[in-house]
Motif scaffolding. Structure first.
Motif, mmCIF file in Angstrom:
data_model
loop_
_atom_site.group_PDB
_atom_site.id
_atom_site.type_symbol
_atom_site.label_atom_id
_atom_site.label_comp_id
_atom_site.label_asym_id
_atom_site.label_seq_id
_atom_site.Cartn_x
_atom_site.Cartn_y
_atom_site.Cartn_z
ATOM 1 N N ASP A 1 -18.459 0.686 17.102
ATOM 2 C CA ASP A 1 -19.305 0.521 15.917
ATOM 3 C C ASP A 1 -20.292 1.692 15.920
ATOM 4 O OD1 ASP A 1 -20.925 -0.238 13.849
ATOM 5 O OD2 ASP A 1 -21.514 -2.179 14.712
ATOM 6 N N VAL A 2 -20.049 2.651 15.036
ATOM 7 C CA VAL A 2 -20.903 3.838 14.985
ATOM 8 C C VAL A 2 -21.954 3.624 13.900
ATOM 9 C CG1 VAL A 2 -20.984 6.328 14.615
ATOM 10 C CG2 VAL A 2 -19.014 5.294 15.772
ATOM 11 N N SER A 3 -23.210 3.529 14.323
ATOM 12 C CA SER A 3 -24.292 3.268 13.364
ATOM 13 C C SER A 3 -24.564 4.494 12.517
ATOM 14 C CB SER A 3 -25.561 2.841 14.100
ATOM 15 O OG SER A 3 -25.992 3.871 14.971
ATOM 16 N N GLY A 4 -25.152 4.247 11.379
ATOM 17 C CA GLY A 4 -25.485 5.316 10.454
ATOM 18 C C GLY A 4 -25.580 4.740 9.067
ATOM 19 N N SER A 5 -25.677 5.572 8.122
ATOM 20 C CA SER A 5 -25.748 5.122 6.738
ATOM 21 C C SER A 5 -24.806 5.992 5.893
ATOM 22 C CB SER A 5 -27.176 5.204 6.209
ATOM 23 O OG SER A 5 -27.246 4.677 4.896
ATOM 24 N N PRO A 6 -23.553 5.574 5.658
ATOM 25 C CA PRO A 6 -22.992 4.282 6.061
ATOM 26 C C PRO A 6 -22.598 4.270 7.539
ATOM 27 C CG PRO A 6 -21.319 5.595 4.985
ATOM 28 C CD PRO A 6 -22.591 6.402 4.896
ATOM 29 N N SER A 7 -22.131 3.092 8.005
ATOM 30 C CA SER A 7 -21.686 2.962 9.395
ATOM 31 C C SER A 7 -20.179 2.770 9.435
ATOM 32 C CB SER A 7 -22.393 1.793 10.082
ATOM 33 O OG SER A 7 -22.175 0.589 9.379
ATOM 34 N N THR A 8 -19.614 3.003 10.611
ATOM 35 C CA THR A 8 -18.157 2.939 10.759
ATOM 36 C C THR A 8 -17.784 1.945 11.852
ATOM 37 O OG1 THR A 8 -17.910 5.243 10.083
ATOM 38 C CG2 THR A 8 -16.061 4.233 11.239
ATOM 39 N N LEU A 9 -16.985 0.940 11.470
ATOM 40 C CA LEU A 9 -16.401 -0.001 12.430
ATOM 41 C C LEU A 9 -14.988 0.456 12.743
ATOM 42 C CD1 LEU A 9 -17.362 -3.469 10.910
ATOM 43 C CD2 LEU A 9 -18.154 -2.567 13.093
ATOM 44 N N GLN B 1 -4.955 1.819 14.705
ATOM 45 C CA GLN B 1 -6.412 1.881 14.848
ATOM 46 C C GLN B 1 -7.023 2.312 13.516
ATOM 47 O OE1 GLN B 1 -8.439 3.200 18.542
ATOM 48 N NE2 GLN B 1 -9.314 4.830 17.277
ATOM 49 N N TYR B 2 -8.028 1.532 13.051
ATOM 50 C CA TYR B 2 -8.562 1.729 11.710
ATOM 51 C C TYR B 2 -10.075 1.895 11.729
ATOM 52 C CZ TYR B 2 -3.939 0.138 10.453
ATOM 53 O OH TYR B 2 -2.574 0.032 10.358
ATOM 54 N N ASP B 3 -10.547 2.859 10.942
ATOM 55 C CA ASP B 3 -11.978 3.042 10.711
ATOM 56 C C ASP B 3 -12.339 2.393 9.384
ATOM 57 O OD1 ASP B 3 -12.337 4.499 13.040
ATOM 58 O OD2 ASP B 3 -12.020 6.439 12.044
ATOM 59 N N LEU B 4 -13.277 1.443 9.436
ATOM 60 C CA LEU B 4 -13.766 0.791 8.234
ATOM 61 C C LEU B 4 -15.168 1.326 7.952
ATOM 62 C CD1 LEU B 4 -12.855 -2.952 9.042
ATOM 63 C CD2 LEU B 4 -11.360 -1.156 8.149
ATOM 64 N N THR B 5 -15.351 1.956 6.821
ATOM 65 C CA THR B 5 -16.669 2.469 6.435
ATOM 66 C C THR B 5 -17.381 1.393 5.622
ATOM 67 O OG1 THR B 5 -15.787 4.716 6.351
ATOM 68 C CG2 THR B 5 -17.909 4.320 5.280
ATOM 69 N N ILE B 6 -18.534 0.948 6.129
ATOM 70 C CA ILE B 6 -19.279 -0.114 5.443
ATOM 71 C C ILE B 6 -20.713 0.344 5.196
ATOM 72 C CG2 ILE B 6 -17.859 -1.948 6.459
ATOM 73 C CD1 ILE B 6 -20.148 -2.572 8.370
ATOM 74 N N THR B 7 -21.333 -0.231 4.173
ATOM 75 C CA THR B 7 -22.700 0.167 3.814
ATOM 76 C C THR B 7 -23.756 -0.565 4.628
ATOM 77 O OG1 THR B 7 -22.685 -1.496 2.045
ATOM 78 C CG2 THR B 7 -22.021 0.752 1.457
ATOM 79 N N GLU B 8 -23.362 -1.712 5.253
ATOM 80 C CA GLU B 8 -24.317 -2.517 6.019
ATOM 81 C C GLU B 8 -24.710 -1.791 7.303
ATOM 82 O OE1 GLU B 8 -26.933 -4.937 7.147
ATOM 83 O OE2 GLU B 8 -25.820 -5.665 5.404
ATOM 84 N N THR B 9 -25.999 -1.657 7.565
ATOM 85 C CA THR B 9 -26.484 -0.969 8.769
ATOM 86 C C THR B 9 -27.335 -1.871 9.656
ATOM 87 O OG1 THR B 9 -28.444 -0.158 7.593
ATOM 88 C CG2 THR B 9 -26.479 1.263 7.584
ATOM 89 N N THR B 10 -27.523 -3.140 9.258
ATOM 90 C CA THR B 10 -28.414 -4.035 9.997
ATOM 91 C C THR B 10 -27.853 -4.348 11.382
ATOM 92 O OG1 THR B 10 -29.059 -5.055 7.912
ATOM 93 C CG2 THR B 10 -29.609 -6.256 9.938
#
Length: 336
Positions: free
Chosen positions: A224-232, A296-305
């Motif tokens: 889980d790479v944090s950031g804005s957006p973040s990547t799971l 293996q999949y990277d999911l880019t999401i907007t949630e950063t909490t």
């Protein structure tokens, strides 16, 4: 089988037959389904489910991929070999004068072989065999056999005797036989044989000899790479099949799909991420499979909490019942 009642004075039922009466052919596959859904309603194929007199492929896909396990169809993976249908003995009593009366009829039993199916499949089958299940029988032409309701508007699965169904692996014998699974079961004594009825293959819009059940898969948290957006980063695997350590990597979960209704579903729609605590859906803006690691999949999401539980889901639809379809349980991940 349940003994058909004989009423004094009623006479014998009419024994005439119309022209071209169909019968069930050689047993080739089975569709297993719970007898009742979670609300207590008996599972069936209803006359209203037919469209222009045919059972649509969409209906078959929707039942195979049903999210409610109490309604889901499970079909055996290949056609059977070396079937051995039989019947238990009738129960009777004999008087001193030699006269006999039948107390109960024997019931049908089935034993069939599945070749080149791994032992892990037998474990999947046996995990549910203690429940109240029924079966739709598929013959060599693709005809479906069930049990007709009294009002002639529903075709039920034929009830299986609880705890009678079992799948066992027979190992390969050098120079004699290959590895196989032997699947056997006994129909319930409450199954009413006079109500056994079929749906012709010509009245079914898919070939039931080639359709597939879902394959059980597993979603595994990677990073889980944090950031804005973040990547799971998530891995999609099937741990039931394949080779140790690699198992079966599930590829292709980053392309658009067509569902049973013919509509296009984007990858960012069939992948879902929720806040497990609130149930709120989080926005996925992109899905990408690794170029170097299959499945293996990277999911880019907007949630950063941070400090929340994420509920990650994947349910890629299919448009053909013959396509491979994976079923994944939800992945719950505690975000630090």
């Amino acid at each position: 089988m349940a003994t058909e009642a004989c009423f004094c004075g009623s006479g014998m039922g009419s024994l005439g037959l119309p022209n071209c009466v169909g019968t069930e052919g050689v047993h080739r596959r089975d569709i297993f389904v719970p007898l009742y859904d979670s609300t207590g309603v008996k599972n069936s194929i209803k006359a209203a489910d037919l469209v222009a007199g045919k059972l649509p492929e969409k209906f078959i896909i929707d039942m195979l991929d049903e999210t409610d396990v109490s309604k889901r169809w499970q079909i055996t993976p290949y056609t059977y070999k070396n079937g051995a249908p039989a019947r238990t003995d009738d129960t009777s009593e004999t008087a001193a004068d030699g006269s006999i009366r039948i107390l109960s009829r024997g019931v049908r039993t089935y034993s069939n072989e599945l070749w080149d199916v791994p032992a892990s499949w037998a474990g999947q089958f046996n995990s549910g065999s203690c429940q109240e299940f029924g079966v739709y029988r598929i013959d060599e032409t693709g005809k479906l056999g069930g049990e007709l309701s009294d009002d002639k508007t529903e075709l039920y699965p034929r009830a299986i005797e609880i705890n009678s169904a079992i799948a066992n692996e027979n190992e390969a014998v050098d120079g004699s036989s290959g590895q196989k699974i032997v699947l056997s079961y006994q129909l319930s004594k409450n199954a009413i044989e006079k109500n056994f009825f079929t749906l012709a293959a010509t009245d079914i819009s898919a070939n039931l000899l080639t359709v597939r059940s879902q394959v059980e898969g597993t979603l595994v948290y990677n990073t889980d790479v944090s950031g804005s957006p973040s990547t799971l980063t998530v891995n999609a695997k099937s741990y039931l099949y394949g080779s140790f350590n690699t198992f079966t990597d599930v590829k292709g979960l980053d392309t658009d799909a067509t569902n049973s209704s013919g509509a296009t579903v984007q990858d960012i729609a069939y992948w879902e991420v929720y806040n497990a605590g609130t149930g709120a859906a989080l926005t996925i803006t992109a899905v990408a499979e690794s170029a170097t690691i299959d499945g293996q999949y990277d999911l880019t999401i907007t949630e950063t909490t941070a400090g929340i539980d994420l509920d990650i889901r994947c349910n890629k639809p299919r448009n053909k019942a013959t396509d491979v379809k994976y079923h994944f349980d939800d992945l719950i991940y505690n975000r630090p």
